[in-house]
Scaffold this active site. Structure first.
Site, PDB file in Angstrom:
ATOM      1  N   LYS A 181       0.859  -1.188   0.000  1.00 61.65           N
ATOM      2  CA  LYS A 181       0.000   0.000   0.000  1.00 61.65           C
ATOM      3  C   LYS A 181       0.892   1.233   0.000  1.00 61.65           C
ATOM      4  CE  LYS A 181      -3.533   2.396   2.696  1.00 61.65           C
ATOM      5  NZ  LYS A 181      -4.480   2.302   3.832  1.00 61.65           N
ATOM      6  N   LYS A 230      -2.269  -1.531  -3.727  1.00 63.29           N
ATOM      7  CA  LYS A 230      -3.127  -0.343  -3.631  1.00 63.29           C
ATOM      8  C   LYS A 230      -2.303   0.920  -3.711  1.00 63.29           C
ATOM      9  CE  LYS A 230      -6.034   2.022  -0.347  1.00 63.29           C
ATOM     10  NZ  LYS A 230      -6.548   2.080   0.985  1.00 63.29           N
TER      11      LYS A 230
HETATM   12  C1  PBG Z   1      -7.295   3.245   5.924  1.00 55.80           C
HETATM   13  C2  PBG Z   1      -7.593   3.207   4.480  1.00 55.80           C
HETATM   14  C3  PBG Z   1      -7.449   4.219   3.512  1.00 55.80           C
HETATM   15  C4  PBG Z   1      -7.976   3.700   2.316  1.00 55.80           C
HETATM   16  C5  PBG Z   1      -8.391   2.411   2.596  1.00 55.80           C
HETATM   17  N1  PBG Z   1      -8.122   2.109   3.924  1.00 55.80           N
HETATM   18  C6  PBG Z   1      -6.976   5.604   3.630  1.00 55.80           C
HETATM   19  C7  PBG Z   1      -5.556   5.903   3.906  1.00 55.80           C
HETATM   20  O1  PBG Z   1      -4.694   5.019   3.978  1.00 55.80           O
HETATM   21  O2  PBG Z   1      -5.304   7.093   4.091  1.00 55.80           O
HETATM   22  C8  PBG Z   1      -8.084   4.445   1.012  1.00 55.80           C
HETATM   23  C9  PBG Z   1      -9.142   3.964   0.090  1.00 55.80           C
HETATM   24  C10 PBG Z   1      -9.474   4.879  -1.032  1.00 55.80           C
HETATM   25  O3  PBG Z   1      -8.851   5.930  -1.276  1.00 55.80           O
HETATM   26  O4  PBG Z   1     -10.416   4.540  -1.753  1.00 55.80           O
HETATM   27  N2  PBG Z   1      -5.960   3.191   6.282  1.00 55.80           N
END
Ligand code: PBG
Length: 326
Positions: free
Chosen positions: A198, A251
């Protein structure tokens, strides 16, 4: 001169094009993210994510029902709690917002797959993904102190009816801590879908409005990955698999199609890709202006994510795409 026609022979007839198509989308490829909040009869559209809502549990039931009718049967839940503190303790309360949603949905939709996002940024008053600490004069998220809380959150969700837990906080060791916690609680059958690679991405912008979870200071660069790195993603994924991840995720999706491909080729694991909020918002905004053909571009994007190697796609386009696939 001999004719040059060769590859185009298979593009001439529409039925042949269908026969030779390498990548096919289906509503069963999609996981729809949903945002649940306290209250009743609330369906509040998220401004930057048209067609997506913050929903109270009663309205969430309607939304899940409508999705099931379209063949979308997998859901990822984010909670917007009524209270926040430094630890994010509302995340593991038995009557927390996601737990309530699960207890309502579980008996109502036996054939649905309920996945829970496991993180603290929606639950902490500072908006970071765990407990804060100071490290070399800088604020940081305390990796090891956050792990037991993550395990508690996962066990609480599993006991409320979650089918899969999906940790998204990018803490080292999160998968093994969660696996141990689930197993100790008798939840040995619950798989872990790990947000393994991520990235610290600007594409999460609209989500942070939706989930009311922006960090109150700094950013997430000390736990999420640098967009410039690719080999590191392989190390992240390898570690999560070693720790017991059942499904691994990359992601965001679009700027990271190369990562999806490398991960799939290297590990041959069930692989998820998260087509995130900012990717969705760009398509919607351009379509609203009439600058692109929304249906065509959406299907092209989803197809490209699958072609890159994703077995499943978390996407806010799920309902639209399922309609178009009918
Ligand atoms: C929580 C999380 C996030 C997303 C999914 N889980 C936000 C982040 O990491 O700031 C983002 C999902 C999206 O942008 O659609 N940590």
């Amino acid at each position: 001169m001999f004719p040059q026609t060769r590859l185009r022979r298979l593009r001439y007839h529409p039925v042949v094009r269908d026969l030779v198509r390498e990548t096919e989308l289906s509503p069963s490829d999609f996981i729809l993210p949903l945002f649940v909040r306290p209250g009743t009869n609330i369906k509040k559209e998220i401004a930057s994510m048209p067609g997506n809502y913050q929903l109270s549990v009663d309205r969430l039931i309607d939304e899940v029902g409508a999705a099931m009718k379209l063949g979308v049967r997998a859901f990822l839940f984010f909670g917007i709690p009524s209270g926040k503190d430094a630890q994010g303790s509302t995340a593991w309360q038995e009557d927390g917002i996601v737990q309530k949603a699960l207890r309502a949905l579980r008996p109502a939709f036996k054939d649905s797959l309920l996945i829970t996002d496991e993180c603290f940024c929606e639950y902490t008053d500072h908006g970071h993904c765990g407990i804060l600490c100071e490290q070399g004069g800088r604020m940081d998220v305390d990796n090891d102190a956050t792990l037991p809380n993550l395990a508690r959150q996962c066990v609480s969700h599993a006991q409320a009816g979650a089918d899969i837990v999906a940790p998204s906080g990018m803490m080292d060791g999160m998968v093994s801590a969660i696996r141990a916690g689930l197993d100790a609680a008798g939840c040995t059958h619950i798989p872990i879908m790990s947000y393994a690679a991520k990235y610290a991405s600007g594409f999460y912008g609209p989500f942070r409005d939706a989930a009311e979870s922006p960090p109150s200071f700094g950013d997430r660069s000390c736990y999420q990955m640098d967009p410039a790195n690719s080999n590191e993603a392989l190390r992240e994924v390898a570690l999560d698999i070693e720790e017991g991840a059942d499904i691994i995720m990359v992601k965001p999706a679009l700027s990271y199609l190369d990562i999806i491909r490398r991960v799939k080729d290297r590990f041959a694991m069930p692989t998820a890709a998260y087509n995130v909020s900012g990717e969705f918002a760009m398509v919607k905004a351009a379509a609203q202006k009439g600058w692109i053909d929304e249906r065509r571009v959406t299907m092209e994007i989803l197809t490209s994510i699958k072609r890159a190697g994703a077995d499943m796609i978390l996407t806010y386009h799920a309902l639209d795409a399922a309609k178009w696939l009918r």
